[in-house]
Design an enzyme around this catalytic site. Sequence first.
Site, mmCIF file in Angstrom:
data_model
loop_
_atom_site.group_PDB
_atom_site.id
_atom_site.type_symbol
_atom_site.label_atom_id
_atom_site.label_comp_id
_atom_site.label_asym_id
_atom_site.label_seq_id
_atom_site.Cartn_x
_atom_site.Cartn_y
_atom_site.Cartn_z
ATOM 1 N N THR A 173 0.827 -1.212 0.000
ATOM 2 C CA THR A 173 0.000 0.000 0.000
ATOM 3 C C THR A 173 0.860 1.261 0.000
ATOM 4 O OG1 THR A 173 -1.656 -1.166 1.288
ATOM 5 C CG2 THR A 173 -1.681 1.225 1.464
ATOM 6 N N ARG A 201 -13.603 -7.187 -1.028
ATOM 7 C CA ARG A 201 -13.081 -6.806 0.288
ATOM 8 C C ARG A 201 -12.857 -5.300 0.364
ATOM 9 N NH1 ARG A 201 -7.704 -5.527 1.660
ATOM 10 N NH2 ARG A 201 -7.362 -5.436 3.891
#
Lengths: 307, 307
Positions: A173, A201
């Site tokens: 990320t 998700r």
Amino acid sequence: MSEIVLAVHGGAGHLPKRKITGKARLHYEAGLTEALEVGRGILQRGGSALNAVTEAVAALEDNELFNAGKGAALCSDGSVELSASIMRGSDRSVGAMVGLRRTKNPIRAARAFRGHLHGLLFGQEADAYAEAKGLEMVDQDYFYTNNRLRQWRKYRETKSVVLDHDAESAHGTVGAVARDRRGNLAAATSTGGLVNQLPGRVGDTPVIGAGTWADNQVCAVSATGKGDAFARIAFARRVADLIELAGTAPNEAASRALEEVKEVGGTGGCIVIDPSGQVFLPFNSAHMLRGWVRGKGAPVTAIEVVD
Amino acid sequence: MSEIVLAVHGGAGHLPKRKITGKARLHYEAGLTEALEVGRGILQRGGSALNAVTEAVAALEDNELFNAGKGAALCSDGSVELSASIMRGSDRSVGAMVGLRRTKNPIRAARAFRGHLHGLLFGQEADAYAEAKGLEMVDQDYFYTNNRLRQWRKYRETKSVVLDHDAESAHGTVGAVARDRRGNLAAATSTGGLVNQLPGRVGDTPVIGAGTWADNQVCAVSATGKGDAFARIAFARRVADLIELAGTAPNEAASRALEEVKEVGGTGGCIVIDPSGQVFLPFNSAHMLRGWVRGKGAPVTAIEVVD
């Protein structure tokens, strides 16, 4: 006039040492430095913290080494789903997108959505919104890399769902926090999610108060790590509340909130900037790819390596 | 052994007085009372707070008067998208679903997803998960009511996106908080979203820390109102942090957090239960449908009416 400050992260986790040393390390550092220079350039030209964090994150999205935009981790069905969020500290306005499949730069989609009546949009409507705003659209093929396909095949066989940074060939990320000349703060975060995650998700990245927070009076935060645990404790809001309500120093607030993430089964890190322009980059995973730059100073990058 | 306590809400907003007086009021009160009796029955039989809030909310979902499950507000494309979340105070475990289109009781889907590696799931995968868990699936037709279709046609013409409770013929988000015999807290929230909202919108209801929060040490919270504003300030986590970190009394914490919602353009209310079993039901909209029950006492319901 405030001194400009920008910090970025490229993910946190437990990559094997060989994956973040030698030539690999140089590539990561070059990617982080490029993002810092892109964002710093905007701030130096008098641009807003909001624009600086958007374009610093977009630079990391475009770099296939990082798990966001091109080079994102694959879902269990082999598709790519991208999420991003952004928050402006001056008015706490937000924009967030979940499950993008066609938008080249998710953070620009979140940026374009900022100020909309709705704060967060998911799925096809999110891509459609980005397209209607004139953002660049791409096929899923654009996001794929050979490394990601190999990684997906490997983890699919074992049916494990892993943090990108805990996977052999992967890298996490991304996010940025900044202060501009006017003293305004902003935070932005973007991700491809977990390796082999269920499509659909939603982790912490697109959730305001979980992966992203910005309030000129308190701090700006962007988080990385096991996103489900960060979301479960509303991590970024917690960091801000520890600072604002308990008078905890920013670095200590972030460390304490990371301990709380650990209590519910996660590890990771975050980058925090406070109104005075101080930057903190704590993590409780083995490493966090990170960097910062201040005024006209040289960009600094760091990648902790723990065996 | 702790005294059992349960509180529910059926939405907050600014309905015209005639919509919540006379016969309408009796219908609302009957719906709230039924939900309280369902949840209280579970608690009296020694059931968990988690089960009690799930089934109290499911009763409100099944009642077409409320904007959740059957009778939910319609999106701009005329479809129904449902969201729900749940949190258990003993371990802060969570489950949440966004954009369900086929699951009869969204709160049961959130309940079934609790404890999954991922905390929040959206769209088709969310429905598929619920179906795989054996939950009851229905066609979109099941959710429609004549009132909702009329409301949708009216607001579609004006292109306005409104809180259900601000719309002429509509009635809001639902939620419950409870304490069971063992002293465990739980919170649950479920919604059909805003009238004429974009499909794909994620409000505060499915976001842990925004619409729902539960921590045995601090409080359990379920919020209702202009969800985007609640999400923007991570409302429910804020209430808990004001109590835990600033030592604010629960009622005052909730009121202050509602003021902060107002600062970013929203109004609404919430129900809060603290570890001692005290219940607070503050709101800064014109009314909030609400009720509570304690031990073997008679259920109490209230609907503020302000002209």
